[in-house]
Every structure is written in structure tokens, then in C-alpha cells.
Design an enzyme around this catalytic site. Structure first.
Site, PDB file in Angstrom:
ATOM      1  N   MET A  77       0.827  -1.202   0.000  1.00  0.00           N
ATOM      2  CA  MET A  77       0.000   0.000   0.000  1.00  0.00           C
ATOM      3  C   MET A  77       0.867   1.260   0.000  1.00  0.00           C
ATOM      4  O   MET A  77       1.873   1.347   0.698  1.00  0.00           O
ATOM      5  CB  MET A  77      -0.882  -0.020   1.248  1.00  0.00           C
ATOM      6  CG  MET A  77      -1.614   1.257   1.555  1.00  0.00           C
ATOM      7  SD  MET A  77      -2.519   1.050   3.105  1.00  0.00           S
ATOM      8  CE  MET A  77      -2.567   2.718   3.703  1.00  0.00           C
ATOM      9  N   SER A 134       3.744  -6.713   1.965  1.00  0.00           N
ATOM     10  CA  SER A 134       2.608  -6.210   2.720  1.00  0.00           C
ATOM     11  C   SER A 134       1.311  -6.685   2.044  1.00  0.00           C
ATOM     12  O   SER A 134       1.160  -7.882   1.800  1.00  0.00           O
ATOM     13  CB  SER A 134       2.690  -4.690   2.860  1.00  0.00           C
ATOM     14  OG  SER A 134       1.888  -4.249   3.924  1.00  0.00           O
ATOM     15  N   GLN A 135       0.393  -5.784   1.677  1.00  0.00           N
ATOM     16  CA  GLN A 135      -0.884  -6.254   1.133  1.00  0.00           C
ATOM     17  C   GLN A 135      -0.709  -7.036  -0.169  1.00  0.00           C
ATOM     18  O   GLN A 135      -1.553  -7.856  -0.526  1.00  0.00           O
ATOM     19  CB  GLN A 135      -1.855  -5.093   0.937  1.00  0.00           C
ATOM     20  CG  GLN A 135      -1.477  -4.102  -0.137  1.00  0.00           C
ATOM     21  CD  GLN A 135      -2.464  -2.938  -0.236  1.00  0.00           C
ATOM     22  OE1 GLN A 135      -3.164  -2.599   0.746  1.00  0.00           O
ATOM     23  NE2 GLN A 135      -2.552  -2.312  -1.389  1.00  0.00           N
ATOM     24  N   HIS A 159       8.043  -3.081  10.221  1.00  0.00           N
ATOM     25  CA  HIS A 159       7.392  -3.527   8.988  1.00  0.00           C
ATOM     26  C   HIS A 159       8.225  -3.206   7.744  1.00  0.00           C
ATOM     27  O   HIS A 159       8.585  -2.051   7.492  1.00  0.00           O
ATOM     28  CB  HIS A 159       6.024  -2.862   8.875  1.00  0.00           C
ATOM     29  CG  HIS A 159       5.148  -3.448   7.809  1.00  0.00           C
ATOM     30  ND1 HIS A 159       4.784  -4.768   7.778  1.00  0.00           N
ATOM     31  CD2 HIS A 159       4.549  -2.880   6.729  1.00  0.00           C
ATOM     32  CE1 HIS A 159       4.007  -4.995   6.743  1.00  0.00           C
ATOM     33  NE2 HIS A 159       3.860  -3.864   6.075  1.00  0.00           N
ATOM     34  N   ASP A 187       7.141  -5.462  14.411  1.00  0.00           N
ATOM     35  CA  ASP A 187       6.212  -4.757  13.539  1.00  0.00           C
ATOM     36  C   ASP A 187       5.289  -3.851  14.352  1.00  0.00           C
ATOM     37  O   ASP A 187       4.562  -4.316  15.224  1.00  0.00           O
ATOM     38  CB  ASP A 187       5.389  -5.749  12.719  1.00  0.00           C
ATOM     39  CG  ASP A 187       4.832  -5.140  11.442  1.00  0.00           C
ATOM     40  OD1 ASP A 187       4.339  -4.008  11.505  1.00  0.00           O
ATOM     41  OD2 ASP A 187       4.921  -5.789  10.381  1.00  0.00           O
TER      42      ASP A 187
END
Length: 308
Positions: free
Chosen positions: A43, A117-118, A291, A235
Site C-alpha cells: 500500500m 505487505s498487502q 514492517h 512490527d
């Protein structure tokens, strides 16, 4: 709620900044039989950001000479690609990628995939829905496989503000218009409203077999040779971080988490993950750091071997 305001809130939720890659000495090697690699960014990022995905692509090409690396662009321009990471229906994105991969002659004999990530759960949807061309290894780098719930990185004593924002987001996350047009709402997973989530989640509840068991999804995922999940042990962006190993909050409350192996999804083997685990197809990797914060040295040592 305005598009700008929602973008700001969701940027807080998952962190829209590009990942940090600390360049160390490259590891050289060559393998003419190396499968192509498909990358899907996270994202707020894009296919070609020279500080993130562009750097990752270049590093892999330097480390594995001759490898074909496709960094997915969702849209016709880099700016569209970034915007679509916030506002384009995830199911449409997956369909678009499936079509692109099917038309690429370099991928016809198979490919490996790495999602950040996503992008990690989006590529899993590709594996489940589109087995041709065949995905061989899927590496999810900080991917939210069970979704997210919460607002991390609350400043100082302002946690009550984050709680208020979360309630506002949750109140609208499962409405038709928000589900259709806000990407992050499509993997917002509310353990306090499990029935609402299962009924109205357009993306995550479907690929995680929350409503019915789609045997095709289950069969296709098990075609993978390896499903690798990377969790960032410090994270502060993804909440809960256990989702990166396919764990999540126990249903009915928002404090205690459970591992994948403790979940109904695993015990009933609704997605085939228990069978894959028994066959040695699931790898769970942990790395120190926040992250998407990792070094080139770690990347080469831990992830590159899956690509050779």
C-alpha cells in the site's frame, strides 16, 4: 467520509511509506533455469519506486543474473498504480493481474511470486483463483493473510484517539460503498463482529473460505511447492502482527491471538494449509525489525534461495 481523510486514516493503519532496504554486498550467482519472478508492492507504493520496488527488482537481477523480474503495475501509470492500492476493488485487481500473467509468454512454464505487505495476500488470491500459468513458490513479506484490526503507532498518550478512529472505520468498513472502493476495508477483519465480517467482506472472507469452502481455491493453493510467510518481529505497522504468519485475534475479543495451527481454518483445513504444513510446504520466517525493514544481507540469505 472524504477520500483524502480515509486515505490518511488507512495510511496510519498500514503505513504507506516505501520499504527500507539497506544495501550490503551482493551475492552473485547464475542459474539459466531460474524461474521468472513476479512482484506485487504494498500500500502506498508502486511497481517502480527507485527507493523500494525498483531497488528490490534491481537487487534480485544483480544477485541472480538472467532472472526475469516482473514488478506489477496496477494501472497505466505509476501514479495510477499507487492510487489503485487505495481505491481499486481488490477482486478487480486480482483479475487484472491474472489476465496479465496469462498473456506473458515468459511465464507459461511457471513462475515464483513475492508480495510485500498487502501484495502478499493479493498474490495468494492469484494462486487460488488462477492456476495457469502455475505459481511455484509464493513468498509473503509481511503480508496480512488474516487481515488487520487496529490502529498502530499511536503517539504518546493518544491511544484513545486511535480507538475512536478505529470505531469510525469499523462502523463503515462493511458498508457496500466502502467495501467496493477502499482496498484496506476489504481486508479489515473485525473479531468483535465476526458475522458482519463474514457476510460483507468482499475479498478476505472469500479467499479465506469464511463462508463456504471453495474446493477449487483449496486445490489450487496446494499446487504451490512452497508458501513462505515472513513476519517482522518488531512490527508496529500491522496489527496484529501474527497475521503475517496467518494467525489472528481470537474471535469475540481483541486482545488474545491464536496461531494458524490453533485456528478453525487450519483445524478444519478449509484452505488446505494443514495438508501443506504436513507436506513441508509452509515455511515461517521471522526477522528482527519493523514492517518491511530488512537488509540486503538478510534478503539474500533467507529469501533468494527460494528463487533459484
Amino acid at each position: 467520509i472524504s477520500r483524502f481523510k480515509m486515505t490518511a486514516l488507512l495510511s496510519l493503519l498500514l503505513g504507506a511509506g516505501p520499504l527500507l532496504l539497506l544495501a550490503l554486498n551482493p551475492v552473485h550467482g547464475s542459474d539459466n533455469a531460474t524461474l521468472p519472478l513476479v512482484l506485487w508492492h504494498g500500500m502506498g507504493d508502486s511497481c517502480c519506486n527507485p527507493l523500494s520496488m525498483g531497488s528490490i527488482k534491481k537487487m534480485i537481477e544483480e544477485t541472480i543474473p538472467g532472472i526475469d523480474v516482473l514488478s506489477l503495475m496496477i494501472g497505466k501509470t505509476v501514479s495510477q498504480d499507487t492510487e489503485n492500492g487505495f481505491f481499486m476493488d481488490v477482486n478487480e485487481q486480482v483479475s487484472m493481474v491474472c489476465s496479465q500473467l496469462a498473456q506473458d509468454p515468459k511465464l507459461k512454464d511457471g513462475y515464483n511470486a513475492m508480495g510485500f505487505s498487502q501484495g502478499g495476500q493479493f498474490l495468494r488470491a492469484v494462486a487460488q483463483r488462477c492456476p495457469s500459468p502455475p505459481m511455484k513458490t509464493l513468498i509473503s513479506v509481511g503480508g496480512q493473510q488474516q487481515g488487520v484490526y487496529g490502529l498502530p503507532k499511536c503517539p504518546g498518550e493518544s491511544s484513545h484517539i486511535c480507538d475512536w478512529i478505529r470505531k469510525e472505520l469499523n462502523a463503515g468498513a462493511y458498508t457496500d460503498i466502502v467495501q467496493k472502493h477502499l482496498v484496506q476495508a476489504q481486508y479489515w477483519h473485525d473479531p468483535l463482529n465476526d458475522d458482519l465480517y463474514k457476510k460483507h467482506s468482499l475479498f478476505l472472507a472469500d479467499i479465506n473460505q469464511e463462508r463456504v469452502v471453495n474446493e477449487t481455491y483449496k486445490k489450487n493453493l496446494q499446487l504451490l511447492d512452497k508458501f513462505v510467510m515472513v513476519k517482522f518481529l518488531q512490527d508496529s505497522v500491522v496489527d496484529p502482527a501474527d497475521t503475517e504468519w496467518f494467525g489472528f485475534l481470537k474471535t469475540g475479543q481483541a486482545k488474545e491471538t491464536e496461531t494458524l495451527q490453533e485456528s478453525v481454518l487450519y483445524k478444519e483445513d478449509r484452505l488446505g494449509l494443514a495438508a501443506m504444513d504436513a507436506a513441508g510446504k509452509l515455511d515461517f520466517l521471522g526477522t528482527e525489525g519493523d514492517h518491511l525493514q530488512f537488509t540486503r544481507e538478510w534478503f539474500n540469505a533467507k529469501l533468494v534461495p527460494y528463487l533459484r
